[in-house]
Design a protein around this motif. Sequence first.
Motif, mmCIF file in Angstrom:
data_model
loop_
_atom_site.group_PDB
_atom_site.id
_atom_site.type_symbol
_atom_site.label_atom_id
_atom_site.label_comp_id
_atom_site.label_asym_id
_atom_site.label_seq_id
_atom_site.Cartn_x
_atom_site.Cartn_y
_atom_site.Cartn_z
ATOM 1 N N ASP A 16 0.835 -1.205 0.000
ATOM 2 C CA ASP A 16 0.000 0.000 0.000
ATOM 3 C C ASP A 16 0.870 1.257 0.000
ATOM 4 O O ASP A 16 0.584 2.225 -0.705
ATOM 5 C CB ASP A 16 -0.944 0.010 1.204
ATOM 6 C CG ASP A 16 -2.030 -1.051 1.125
ATOM 7 O OD1 ASP A 16 -2.266 -1.595 0.017
ATOM 8 O OD2 ASP A 16 -2.631 -1.349 2.171
ATOM 9 N N LYS A 17 1.947 1.244 0.775
ATOM 10 C CA LYS A 17 2.877 2.379 0.808
ATOM 11 C C LYS A 17 3.551 2.559 -0.546
ATOM 12 O O LYS A 17 3.702 3.685 -1.035
ATOM 13 C CB LYS A 17 3.954 2.170 1.878
ATOM 14 C CG LYS A 17 3.468 2.326 3.286
ATOM 15 C CD LYS A 17 4.629 2.109 4.239
ATOM 16 C CE LYS A 17 4.199 2.153 5.678
ATOM 17 N NZ LYS A 17 5.339 1.922 6.589
ATOM 18 N N MET A 18 3.962 1.455 -1.143
ATOM 19 C CA MET A 18 4.616 1.516 -2.443
ATOM 20 C C MET A 18 3.670 2.097 -3.491
ATOM 21 O O MET A 18 4.056 2.977 -4.269
ATOM 22 C CB MET A 18 5.093 0.118 -2.861
ATOM 23 C CG MET A 18 6.205 -0.423 -1.991
ATOM 24 S SD MET A 18 6.525 -2.193 -2.213
ATOM 25 C CE MET A 18 7.230 -2.235 -3.853
ATOM 26 N N ASN A 19 2.432 1.630 -3.506
ATOM 27 C CA ASN A 19 1.446 2.131 -4.467
ATOM 28 C C ASN A 19 1.143 3.609 -4.239
ATOM 29 O O ASN A 19 0.968 4.371 -5.196
ATOM 30 C CB ASN A 19 0.165 1.302 -4.409
ATOM 31 C CG ASN A 19 0.347 -0.059 -5.037
ATOM 32 O OD1 ASN A 19 1.013 -0.203 -6.051
ATOM 33 N ND2 ASN A 19 -0.235 -1.068 -4.424
ATOM 34 N N ALA A 20 1.106 4.025 -2.974
ATOM 35 C CA ALA A 20 0.866 5.435 -2.667
ATOM 36 C C ALA A 20 2.013 6.303 -3.191
ATOM 37 O O ALA A 20 1.777 7.393 -3.723
ATOM 38 C CB ALA A 20 0.698 5.626 -1.161
ATOM 39 N N GLU A 21 3.232 5.821 -3.073
ATOM 40 C CA GLU A 21 4.379 6.566 -3.597
ATOM 41 C C GLU A 21 4.314 6.679 -5.114
ATOM 42 O O GLU A 21 4.616 7.733 -5.678
ATOM 43 C CB GLU A 21 5.692 5.910 -3.177
ATOM 44 C CG GLU A 21 6.068 6.192 -1.751
ATOM 45 C CD GLU A 21 7.483 5.764 -1.423
ATOM 46 O OE1 GLU A 21 8.399 5.999 -2.242
ATOM 47 O OE2 GLU A 21 7.669 5.193 -0.336
ATOM 48 N N VAL A 22 3.928 5.607 -5.763
ATOM 49 C CA VAL A 22 3.802 5.640 -7.225
ATOM 50 C C VAL A 22 2.746 6.671 -7.621
ATOM 51 O O VAL A 22 2.978 7.510 -8.499
ATOM 52 C CB VAL A 22 3.448 4.249 -7.800
ATOM 53 C CG1 VAL A 22 3.082 4.351 -9.274
ATOM 54 C CG2 VAL A 22 4.592 3.273 -7.603
ATOM 55 N N MET A 39 6.597 6.106 -18.365
ATOM 56 C CA MET A 39 6.958 6.821 -17.137
ATOM 57 C C MET A 39 6.410 6.083 -15.919
ATOM 58 O O MET A 39 7.087 5.961 -14.909
ATOM 59 C CB MET A 39 6.418 8.258 -17.170
ATOM 60 C CG MET A 39 7.064 9.130 -18.233
ATOM 61 S SD MET A 39 8.862 9.247 -18.081
ATOM 62 C CE MET A 39 9.016 10.072 -16.539
ATOM 63 N N HIS A 40 5.193 5.559 -16.042
ATOM 64 C CA HIS A 40 4.581 4.818 -14.929
ATOM 65 C C HIS A 40 5.412 3.568 -14.624
ATOM 66 O O HIS A 40 5.694 3.277 -13.459
ATOM 67 C CB HIS A 40 3.139 4.449 -15.281
ATOM 68 C CG HIS A 40 2.360 3.942 -14.116
ATOM 69 N ND1 HIS A 40 2.336 2.615 -13.769
ATOM 70 C CD2 HIS A 40 1.597 4.594 -13.210
ATOM 71 C CE1 HIS A 40 1.575 2.461 -12.702
ATOM 72 N NE2 HIS A 40 1.121 3.637 -12.342
ATOM 73 N N ALA A 41 5.801 2.865 -15.652
ATOM 74 C CA ALA A 41 6.620 1.666 -15.459
ATOM 75 C C ALA A 41 7.968 2.023 -14.836
ATOM 76 O O ALA A 41 8.460 1.318 -13.949
ATOM 77 C CB ALA A 41 6.827 0.945 -16.783
ATOM 78 N N ASP A 42 8.560 3.131 -15.289
ATOM 79 C CA ASP A 42 9.849 3.572 -14.727
ATOM 80 C C ASP A 42 9.716 3.934 -13.247
ATOM 81 O O ASP A 42 10.577 3.586 -12.435
ATOM 82 C CB ASP A 42 10.400 4.765 -15.506
ATOM 83 C CG ASP A 42 10.860 4.404 -16.906
ATOM 84 O OD1 ASP A 42 11.009 3.195 -17.212
ATOM 85 O OD2 ASP A 42 11.073 5.342 -17.705
ATOM 86 N N VAL A 43 8.640 4.628 -12.902
ATOM 87 C CA VAL A 43 8.408 5.011 -11.508
ATOM 88 C C VAL A 43 8.185 3.760 -10.660
ATOM 89 O O VAL A 43 8.731 3.640 -9.556
ATOM 90 C CB VAL A 43 7.232 6.002 -11.387
ATOM 91 C CG1 VAL A 43 6.784 6.171 -9.947
ATOM 92 C CG2 VAL A 43 7.610 7.346 -11.995
ATOM 93 N N ASP A 45 9.354 0.779 -11.227
ATOM 94 C CA ASP A 45 10.664 0.129 -11.090
ATOM 95 C C ASP A 45 11.509 0.827 -10.033
ATOM 96 O O ASP A 45 12.173 0.177 -9.222
ATOM 97 C CB ASP A 45 11.413 0.122 -12.421
ATOM 98 C CG ASP A 45 10.820 -0.847 -13.429
ATOM 99 O OD1 ASP A 45 10.014 -1.726 -13.038
ATOM 100 O OD2 ASP A 45 11.170 -0.720 -14.623
ATOM 101 N N GLU A 46 11.482 2.157 -10.054
ATOM 102 C CA GLU A 46 12.256 2.941 -9.086
ATOM 103 C C GLU A 46 11.800 2.648 -7.654
ATOM 104 O O GLU A 46 12.623 2.399 -6.769
ATOM 105 C CB GLU A 46 12.079 4.426 -9.405
ATOM 106 C CG GLU A 46 12.733 5.361 -8.436
ATOM 107 C CD GLU A 46 12.365 6.817 -8.722
ATOM 108 O OE1 GLU A 46 12.315 7.589 -7.751
ATOM 109 O OE2 GLU A 46 12.112 7.160 -9.893
ATOM 110 N N ILE A 47 10.493 2.659 -7.441
ATOM 111 C CA ILE A 47 9.934 2.403 -6.107
ATOM 112 C C ILE A 47 10.228 0.964 -5.688
ATOM 113 O O ILE A 47 10.621 0.707 -4.545
ATOM 114 C CB ILE A 47 8.414 2.680 -6.084
ATOM 115 C CG1 ILE A 47 8.113 4.131 -6.436
ATOM 116 C CG2 ILE A 47 7.801 2.284 -4.743
ATOM 117 C CD1 ILE A 47 8.658 5.156 -5.487
ATOM 118 N N PHE A 48 10.059 0.021 -6.600
ATOM 119 C CA PHE A 48 10.318 -1.381 -6.290
ATOM 120 C C PHE A 48 11.773 -1.581 -5.873
ATOM 121 O O PHE A 48 12.057 -2.214 -4.858
ATOM 122 C CB PHE A 48 9.984 -2.255 -7.499
ATOM 123 C CG PHE A 48 10.138 -3.723 -7.239
ATOM 124 C CD1 PHE A 48 9.190 -4.415 -6.510
ATOM 125 C CD2 PHE A 48 11.250 -4.406 -7.710
ATOM 126 C CE1 PHE A 48 9.333 -5.773 -6.256
ATOM 127 C CE2 PHE A 48 11.398 -5.754 -7.466
ATOM 128 C CZ PHE A 48 10.442 -6.441 -6.737
#
Length: 62
Positions: A16-22, A39-43, A45-48
């Motif tokens: 949930d935190k990861m999705n909120a950051e995205v 851009m969404h995929a890149d973000v 990947d960055e968060i992951f």
Amino acid sequence: MFTLDNTEGFDQRTLDKMNAEVREKMKKYDQKSKDYKKMHADVEDEIFDKYCFEHFSPSMKF
């Protein structure tokens, strides 16, 4: 979107935190842009990568 089905080793609270950051990072991009999906995929990947490093330290012995 990160889910229990497409990730391993994270609990729902962390996902949930990861999705909120995205979602927060994606606010600055125009959804109608032709590069939005990339851009969404890149973000994601960055968060992951960030959370993998924080939760699964490379110095851990398996």
